[in-house]
Design a protein around this motif. Structure first.
Motif: not given
Length: 379
Positions: A49-50, A55-59, A272-276
């Motif tokens: 989660v962290e 990596a995506t400037n989320g919250s 994870v690598l796909e998302v970032i």
């Protein structure tokens, strides 16, 4: 020179964010103008989660849910920068650390809180979900989670069964008439690196039950419950859980996601690598620094550093891996895209001292600094 830092957490010492910060500081000590890009990393387990939020400037969202023993617990999940994707670690709601050792009992623990986290994210507009399985204190086949989402699990008298793995033997019927309709609009990607079936000698109860507090007698009862659950599901839906690799993950949560939420199971690090978007981030990079707390034989079996090294080597980019410790088995990493690997511990020291966050931070920063000094001498 451009350096990409994609390092997993040093569990018990440094988060991925702090490890990235330490390496960045070490590099900047050598050359303040050197271009660095830090991508927080995880492999689908703790810290996912962290890492993905950063990596995506989320919250980060904090909410109160039902814990594994039925009481209330505060749990975090993330909403990524696109505002449509929620990332959830199931351990936040039903993890083993939430249950005192003296109270660990997978016959009664529930995954209900996981369903509440999903509902909260759906209420906030999320329709895409990334779920990190692992670390659960449960063995209820995800029934608790599904109950929170509106599924009704009934006994032969059409009364709802209770919470926990021991209740599965009572199951006679499944009612999906009250399931949240917006779940049909939702997709679930599951980070799962175990392939255990739901029940049997390699199933959830026999393999993972003892570490969750199950006695040998309880393991047998829980396994029978999982087998009975699978039989009822097969009779009512046609789904054969025993043919689904990973159905036994997280006490059977893998089965619930695969069978009821039409989920796609993936390797944790690949997801994870796909998302970032690591492949895109590697463009114009001259050096990659990765690593984790310990580099050993397990690292080569789908852990984060190997995933990073594989992507970098496809583009001919050298990779340095840093770790608190290394073993002889880590030598295989040199055949998997890691150019060279190093321990950041420079002398005899106790494990406790080495793992102190301030010591790990300093050693990681100093190792990065010294390596960059050597590289710059030849670059």
């Amino acid at each position: 020179m451009k350096v990409l830092i994609a390092i997993d957490s040093f569990k018990g010492s440094l988060s991925s964010l702090k490890a990235s910060e330490a390496i960045t500081k070490g590099i900047k000590e050598v050359d303040p103008n050197m271009e660095t890009v830090a991508l927080p990393l995880a492999d689908g387990g703790e810290g996912t989660v962290e890492a993905l939020v950063a990596a995506t400037n989320g919250s980060i969202i904090t909410t109160t849910v039902t814990g594994p023993l039925g009481g209330s617990v505060e749990a975090n999940y993330g909403i990524l920068g696109n505002q449509n994707t929620a990332v959830i670690e199931v351990a936040e709601a039903c993890g083993l650390p939430l249950v005192p050792i003296s109270h660990r009992n997978p016959a009664i623990t529930t995954t209900y809180g996981v369903g509440e986290l999903i509902s909260d994210a759906v209420n906030k507009g999320c329709r895409d979900f990334i779920i990190g399985l692992g670390g659960s204190a449960t063995n209820d086949a995800g029934v608790g989670m599904l109950q929170a989402l509106g599924y009704r699990f009934l006994d032969e008298d059409y009364q709802e069964i209770g919470y926990g793995g021991i209740e599965l033997m009572k199951l006679g019927h499944i009612d999906s008439s009250k399931v949240r309709p917006d779940l049909k609009e939702s997709s679930f990607r599951i980070a799962c690196d175990v392939h255990n079936p739901l029940y049997g000698p390699n199933g959830a109860a026999y393999v993972f039950g003892p570490q969750k507090g199950a006695s040998s007698e309880m393991v047998e009862e829980l396994d029978q419950g999982l087998k009975h659950f699978a039989a009822i599901v097969h009779k009512e839906t046609g789904i054969n859980f025993q043919h689904i690799a990973g159905a036994g993950a997280a006490g059977g949560l893998g089965a619930a996601f695969a069978g009821f939420l039409n989920s796609n199971m993936q390797s944790g690090i690949d997801l994870v690598l796909e998302v970032i978007r690591l492949a895109e981030q590697l463009k114009d990079v001259d050096l990659v620094i990765t690593g984790e707390g310990k580099l050993d034989g397990q690292t080569s079996m789908g852990k984060a550093p190997v995933g990073v090294a594989a992507k970098a080597s496809e583009q001919g980019i050298p990779v340095i891996a840093l770790a608190g410790g290394t073993t002889k088995e880590a030598e295989v990493l040199n055949t998997l895209g890691v150019t060279s690997y190093f321990s950041i511990v420079n002398g005899p020291v106790s494990l406790e001292e080495a793992m102190r966050p301030e010591n790990a931070y300093y050693n990681l920063k100093t190792s990065a600094s010294q390596l960059l000094r050597l590289i710059k001498a030849f670059y």
